[in-house]
Design a protein around this motif. Structure first.
Motif, mmCIF file in Angstrom:
data_model
loop_
_atom_site.group_PDB
_atom_site.id
_atom_site.type_symbol
_atom_site.label_atom_id
_atom_site.label_comp_id
_atom_site.label_asym_id
_atom_site.label_seq_id
_atom_site.Cartn_x
_atom_site.Cartn_y
_atom_site.Cartn_z
ATOM 1 N N SER A 55 0.838 -1.199 0.000
ATOM 2 C CA SER A 55 0.000 0.000 0.000
ATOM 3 C C SER A 55 0.873 1.249 0.000
ATOM 4 N N GLY A 56 0.233 2.422 -0.089
ATOM 5 C CA GLY A 56 0.962 3.638 -0.414
ATOM 6 C C GLY A 56 1.629 4.398 0.705
ATOM 7 N N ASN A 57 1.364 4.067 1.975
ATOM 8 C CA ASN A 57 1.915 4.868 3.075
ATOM 9 C C ASN A 57 2.563 3.996 4.141
ATOM 10 N N GLY A 58 3.675 4.503 4.687
ATOM 11 C CA GLY A 58 4.350 3.807 5.779
ATOM 12 C C GLY A 58 5.652 3.153 5.361
ATOM 13 N N ASN A 59 6.233 2.410 6.300
ATOM 14 C CA ASN A 59 7.488 1.694 6.079
ATOM 15 C C ASN A 59 7.212 0.286 5.574
ATOM 16 N N VAL A 60 8.246 -0.350 5.057
ATOM 17 C CA VAL A 60 8.216 -1.779 4.747
ATOM 18 C C VAL A 60 9.198 -2.467 5.694
ATOM 19 N N VAL A 61 8.723 -3.518 6.384
ATOM 20 C CA VAL A 61 9.572 -4.265 7.308
ATOM 21 C C VAL A 61 9.726 -5.696 6.797
ATOM 22 N N ILE A 62 10.995 -6.100 6.620
ATOM 23 C CA ILE A 62 11.332 -7.431 6.113
ATOM 24 C C ILE A 62 12.108 -8.162 7.203
ATOM 25 N N GLN A 63 11.708 -9.384 7.535
ATOM 26 C CA GLN A 63 12.400 -10.174 8.553
ATOM 27 C C GLN A 63 12.798 -11.525 7.976
ATOM 28 N N ASN A 64 13.981 -11.971 8.349
ATOM 29 C CA ASN A 64 14.433 -13.304 7.966
ATOM 30 C C ASN A 64 14.390 -14.204 9.194
ATOM 31 N N LYS A 65 13.374 -15.053 9.261
ATOM 32 C CA LYS A 65 13.233 -15.984 10.369
ATOM 33 C C LYS A 65 13.762 -17.369 10.025
ATOM 34 N N GLY A 66 14.357 -17.494 8.847
ATOM 35 C CA GLY A 66 14.865 -18.782 8.409
ATOM 36 C C GLY A 66 16.291 -19.034 8.864
#
Length: 292
Positions: free
Chosen positions: A235-246
């Motif tokens: 979507s158009g607003n805010g941050n993107v959070v990516i996590q590596n749980k592997g």
């Protein structure tokens, strides 16, 4: 596990996820079409992303013989292998492991992209970035970028290569090699060690895409599990959070840009704003005027 910083900032919702599909282009080069074609306004200002990769020479040896472009930019990022570019302006360049070629087709360019190897692994990406109507007919330009010149960053279990644009990741400033006019395109390759988190600050209103090309990650507040060869549109607003749980390193291409909000009319290698302009591009190419 690394904790996400700045958790008070809104995270973007996932709008859709797309699996890369098998395709071919050029002289039979096998690749994965990540996105492109149908409803291109979803990805504005980006038009297409391909991933190519094989250790079988038959899958890539045909390359991309001379062909035209008009109205946009192409970005080729080589992970492994050697590809030679030649164009009508007399430019010749060899891109190797880690190198990037940023080419502005503008009014018109005729070029080829041919493998300079007959065995071994070849892997990389090509991204198409749109140009606004006011700049679609600017002179063509070609820029070979040595991989060693591309800004690299490392912290919190992350390794980054920043090709273009500006952002903050885990509250640390990241500035790419290039600043892109009009679209303010952000293009970053993010490698996440097991347990690492990338909290990516993006401009509200800019479109955002993440393509996982190795490993697997979770995305957003809902911790959506996302495997390799998957594109996520946010979507158009805010941050993107990516996590590596592997347990293995995950590799993700992060894209964001200011939408042009202009009509997109594509016919093969030409991307303009109207059918009339497409017909003109075809006529110019047939008459030898496209790249004059």
């Amino acid at each position: 596990m690394t904790t996400v910083k700045n958790t008070a900032v809104k995270q973007r919702d996932i709008v859709e996820q797309i699996r890369a599909r098998a395709a071919s282009d050029g002289d039979g080069v096998k690749l994965k079409r990540v996105f492109g074609g149908e409803r291109p306004e979803r990805f504005d200002p980006f038009l297409m992303l391909d991933e190519f990769g094989s250790d079988e020479a038959a899958d890539y040896i045909g390359g991309f013989p001379p062909h035209p472009h008009r109205g946009f930019e192409t970005v080729t990022y080589m992970l492994e292998g050697k590809m030679e570019h030649r164009d009508h302006m007399g430019n010749v360049g060899l891109i190797n492991d880690g190198d990037v070629q940023w080419m502005t087709a503008g009014k018109g360019i005729i070029h080829s992209e041919m493998p300079k190897q007959t065995e071994g692994k070849m892997r990389g990406f090509q991204l198409w970035v749109n140009l606004p109507a006011k700049r679609k007919l600017i002179p063509a330009n070609y820029n070979d970028i040595d991989g060693a010149a591309i800004p690299m960053y490392a912290w919190d279990g992350l390794q980054l290569k920043a090709f273009s644009g500006k952002t903050e990741i885990n509250a640390n400033a990241v500035t790419g090699y290039l600043s892109v006019k009009d679209t303010e395109a952000l293009f970053v390759d993010i490698h996440l060690q097991p347990g690492a988190v990338a909290d990516i600050a993006l401009t509200n209103g800019h479109n955002a895409l993440a393509y996982v090309y190795d490993g697997g990650v979770t995305l957003g507040e809902k911790q959506v599990v996302t495997r390799a060869q998957t594109l996520t549109r946010f979507s158009g607003n805010g941050n993107v959070v990516i996590q590596n749980k592997g347990k293995n390193v995950a590799r993700v291409l992060m894209l964001s840009g200011k939408p042009l909000k202009e009509p997109i009319v594509q016919h093969g290698p030409f991307v303009m704003n109207s059918s009339k302009e497409i017909q003109q591009a075809i006529a110019d190419y047939q008459a030898g005027r496209l790249a004059s």
